[in-house]
Design a protein around this motif. Structure first.
Motif, PDB file in Angstrom:
ATOM      1  N   SER A  10       0.821  -1.214   0.000  1.00 29.78           N
ATOM      2  CA  SER A  10       0.000   0.000   0.000  1.00 29.78           C
ATOM      3  C   SER A  10       0.854   1.263   0.000  1.00 29.78           C
ATOM      4  O   SER A  10       0.361   2.336  -0.376  1.00 29.78           O
ATOM      5  CB  SER A  10      -0.928   0.017   1.219  1.00 29.78           C
ATOM      6  OG  SER A  10      -1.840  -1.056   1.145  1.00 29.78           O
ATOM      7  N   ALA A  11       2.107   1.152   0.409  1.00 35.78           N
ATOM      8  CA  ALA A  11       3.021   2.296   0.406  1.00 35.78           C
ATOM      9  C   ALA A  11       3.869   2.300  -0.860  1.00 35.78           C
ATOM     10  O   ALA A  11       4.988   2.809  -0.881  1.00 35.78           O
ATOM     11  CB  ALA A  11       3.909   2.260   1.643  1.00 35.78           C
ATOM     12  N   GLY A  12       3.357   1.710  -1.927  1.00 33.67           N
ATOM     13  CA  GLY A  12       4.068   1.719  -3.200  1.00 33.67           C
ATOM     14  C   GLY A  12       5.038   0.578  -3.363  1.00 33.67           C
ATOM     15  O   GLY A  12       5.794   0.538  -4.327  1.00 33.67           O
ATOM     16  N   GLY A  13       5.056  -0.343  -2.425  1.00 31.59           N
ATOM     17  CA  GLY A  13       5.963  -1.483  -2.506  1.00 31.59           C
ATOM     18  C   GLY A  13       7.356  -1.139  -2.008  1.00 31.59           C
ATOM     19  O   GLY A  13       7.671   0.018  -1.723  1.00 31.59           O
ATOM     20  N   PRO A  14       8.204  -2.151  -1.905  1.00 33.34           N
ATOM     21  CA  PRO A  14       9.561  -1.920  -1.407  1.00 33.34           C
ATOM     22  C   PRO A  14      10.398  -1.183  -2.445  1.00 33.34           C
ATOM     23  O   PRO A  14      10.226  -1.365  -3.646  1.00 33.34           O
ATOM     24  CB  PRO A  14      10.101  -3.335  -1.175  1.00 33.34           C
ATOM     25  CG  PRO A  14       9.283  -4.204  -2.074  1.00 33.34           C
ATOM     26  CD  PRO A  14       7.942  -3.558  -2.199  1.00 33.34           C
TER      27      PRO A  14
END
Length: 140
Positions: free
Chosen positions: A59-63
């Protein structure tokens, strides 16, 4: 989140005795999970019941490219830190953040990649030398 457990079970490890002068702070309910560290867009994500640490990282744009997902962890609102547990022959344990948690994705140490490369070269070099020796011996 342990208060109901403590009320039902007086022997719970979270049931600590208060001393004279102690005070309790009950924070306002926080319905988000903060995602920090090596992710593409560090931000606060609305808490969704039952979701694991992986959901919040996605949800935070991925790693990011430098993320060390194996060492990602959750700091729960009660202060407990939970990490992934990889287990043999039984399912792995993946933390599930509670409302108000912080998910932290650390960056990989760039030296680790260099050391892995050097270790691989060190393991492959003797095999290559042996193979060359065999090829030369067969051609003669």
């Amino acid at each position: 989140t342990e208060l109901p457990v403590v009320i039902r079970n007086p022997r719970s490890p979270d049931n600590i005795a208060l001393q004279d002068g102690d005070s309790l702070f009950i924070p306002r309910y926080n319905a988000v999970v903060s995602v920090q560290g090596a992710v593409n867009t560090p931000l606060a994500v609305t808490w969704t019941p039952g979701q694991s640490i992986d959901y919040y990282i996605r949800s935070a744009g991925g790693p990011s490219g430098s993320a060390d997902l194996d060492h990602a962890y959750v700091r729960q609102p009660n202060g407990k830190v939970q990490t992934r547990e990889k287990r043999f022959l039984i399912p792995d344990v993946t933390p599930h953040p509670e409302p108000g948690s912080v998910v932290v994705v650390p960056s990989r140490n760039p030296l680790d990649k260099q050391l892995d490369l050097l270790t691989s070269i060190g393991a492959i070099a003797p095999l290559g030398a042996t193979l060359i020796t065999i090829i030369i011996a067969v051609r003669r």
